[in-house]
Write an enzyme that holds these catalytic residues in place. Sequence first.
Site, PDB file in Angstrom:
ATOM      1  N   HIS A  58      -7.366  -5.668   2.631  1.00  0.00           N
ATOM      2  CA  HIS A  58      -8.415  -5.632   2.106  1.00  0.00           C
ATOM      3  C   HIS A  58      -8.488  -5.668   0.439  1.00  0.00           C
ATOM      4  O   HIS A  58      -7.001  -5.725   0.187  1.00  0.00           O
ATOM      5  CB  HIS A  58      -9.287  -3.992   2.400  1.00  0.00           C
ATOM      6  N   HIS A  60      -8.509  -3.384  -2.249  1.00  0.00           N
ATOM      7  CA  HIS A  60      -8.136  -2.695  -3.129  1.00  0.00           C
ATOM      8  C   HIS A  60      -7.029  -2.841  -3.900  1.00  0.00           C
ATOM      9  O   HIS A  60      -5.764  -3.401  -3.256  1.00  0.00           O
ATOM     10  CB  HIS A  60      -7.990  -1.143  -2.364  1.00  0.00           C
ATOM     11  N   ASP A  62      -4.263  -1.465  -5.021  1.00  0.00           N
ATOM     12  CA  ASP A  62      -2.935  -0.964  -4.492  1.00  0.00           C
ATOM     13  C   ASP A  62      -2.462  -1.720  -3.220  1.00  0.00           C
ATOM     14  O   ASP A  62      -1.265  -1.694  -2.745  1.00  0.00           O
ATOM     15  CB  ASP A  62      -2.884   0.218  -4.269  1.00  0.00           C
ATOM     16  N   HIS A  63      -3.478  -3.004  -2.734  1.00  0.00           N
ATOM     17  CA  HIS A  63      -2.983  -3.855  -1.644  1.00  0.00           C
ATOM     18  C   HIS A  63      -2.942  -5.210  -2.161  1.00  0.00           C
ATOM     19  O   HIS A  63      -2.372  -5.961  -1.380  1.00  0.00           O
ATOM     20  CB  HIS A  63      -4.002  -3.528  -0.380  1.00  0.00           C
ATOM     21  N   HIS A 116     -13.483   1.597   5.710  1.00  0.00           N
ATOM     22  CA  HIS A 116     -12.766   2.101   4.410  1.00  0.00           C
ATOM     23  C   HIS A 116     -13.422   0.906   3.253  1.00  0.00           C
ATOM     24  O   HIS A 116     -13.844   1.459   2.219  1.00  0.00           O
ATOM     25  CB  HIS A 116     -11.417   1.930   4.529  1.00  0.00           C
ATOM     26  N   ASP A 135      -5.564   0.397   5.519  1.00  0.00           N
ATOM     27  CA  ASP A 135      -6.183   1.872   5.428  1.00  0.00           C
ATOM     28  C   ASP A 135      -7.251   2.164   6.170  1.00  0.00           C
ATOM     29  O   ASP A 135      -8.258   2.864   6.044  1.00  0.00           O
ATOM     30  CB  ASP A 135      -6.824   1.778   3.874  1.00  0.00           C
ATOM     31  N   HIS A 173      -0.162   3.728   3.836  1.00  0.00           N
ATOM     32  CA  HIS A 173       0.365   4.938   3.150  1.00  0.00           C
ATOM     33  C   HIS A 173       1.088   6.001   4.034  1.00  0.00           C
ATOM     34  O   HIS A 173       0.740   6.121   5.083  1.00  0.00           O
ATOM     35  CB  HIS A 173      -1.142   5.538   2.752  1.00  0.00           C
TER      36      HIS A 173
HETATM   37 ZN   LIG Z   1      -7.716   1.129   0.503  1.00  0.00          ZN
END
Ligand SMILES: [Zn+2]
Length: 244
Positions: A58, A60, A62-63, A116, A135, A173
């Site tokens: 996805h 985001h 941090d990905h 998410h 996530d 995570h």
């Molecule tokens: Zn995420």
Amino acid sequence: MGKGLEIVAVPAFSDNYLWLVHDHDSGETAVVDPGDPAPVLEEAERRGWTITKILNTHWHPDHTGGNLAIKDASGATIIGPEGENGRVPGLDVALNEGDRVSIGAHQAEVWEVPGHTLGHIAYVFRDEGVAFVGDTMFAMGCGRLFEGTADQMHHSLGRIAGLPDATKLYCAHEYTLSNARFAAHAFPENKEIADRLRHVELERSNARSTVPTTVGDERATNPFLLARDVEQFADLRAKKDNFR
Ligand SMILES: [Zn+2]
């Protein structure tokens, strides 16, 4: 670990796992959800691996924050959800439900698992018993509902939970200790949750990773899978958002 596939966790930020996936037969290497390029490139270099594919679950940051730097350094192809085209930096190959992605001879099915985010996908390597779930599902938890509805997430989690018990779930995570405390709070009579909480406390006090998890462990102890219906799921998700 699947036949010939070696999966290495690259820790990043405070609690992310970026996954390097290497196929020893073909020599191909993919990275799943590289939020930060430096630790990924260092680990690949140290092992003598060349990254050819970047798989995003996805959009985001941090990905996906490492997408462009890793592509610059290695020439890798950036692969991710069609539903988030325009938000995944440098997306080269856009995927939908039912598409396939290969690492060497190993094939992943692409599943759309909204909740998410709306375009979130998972990569399911059935023959290897491995799934990269981003996530969507965490060990004893699930992602927050930033874009999707409780109904969508409940359905997405149910699909993942329908994989064989031994399937290893690689989530993005290390949230397990906080998730386990919430699970014990929400289901105080559940002995399997209490046992797993004690185990997770021990592992984390020794700075050991609790990921990957397995479908069987999640079916037994993930509070969001224990919810009897979508209403209870939504109630648990809202309570977890505020749980300290
Ligand atoms: Zn995420």
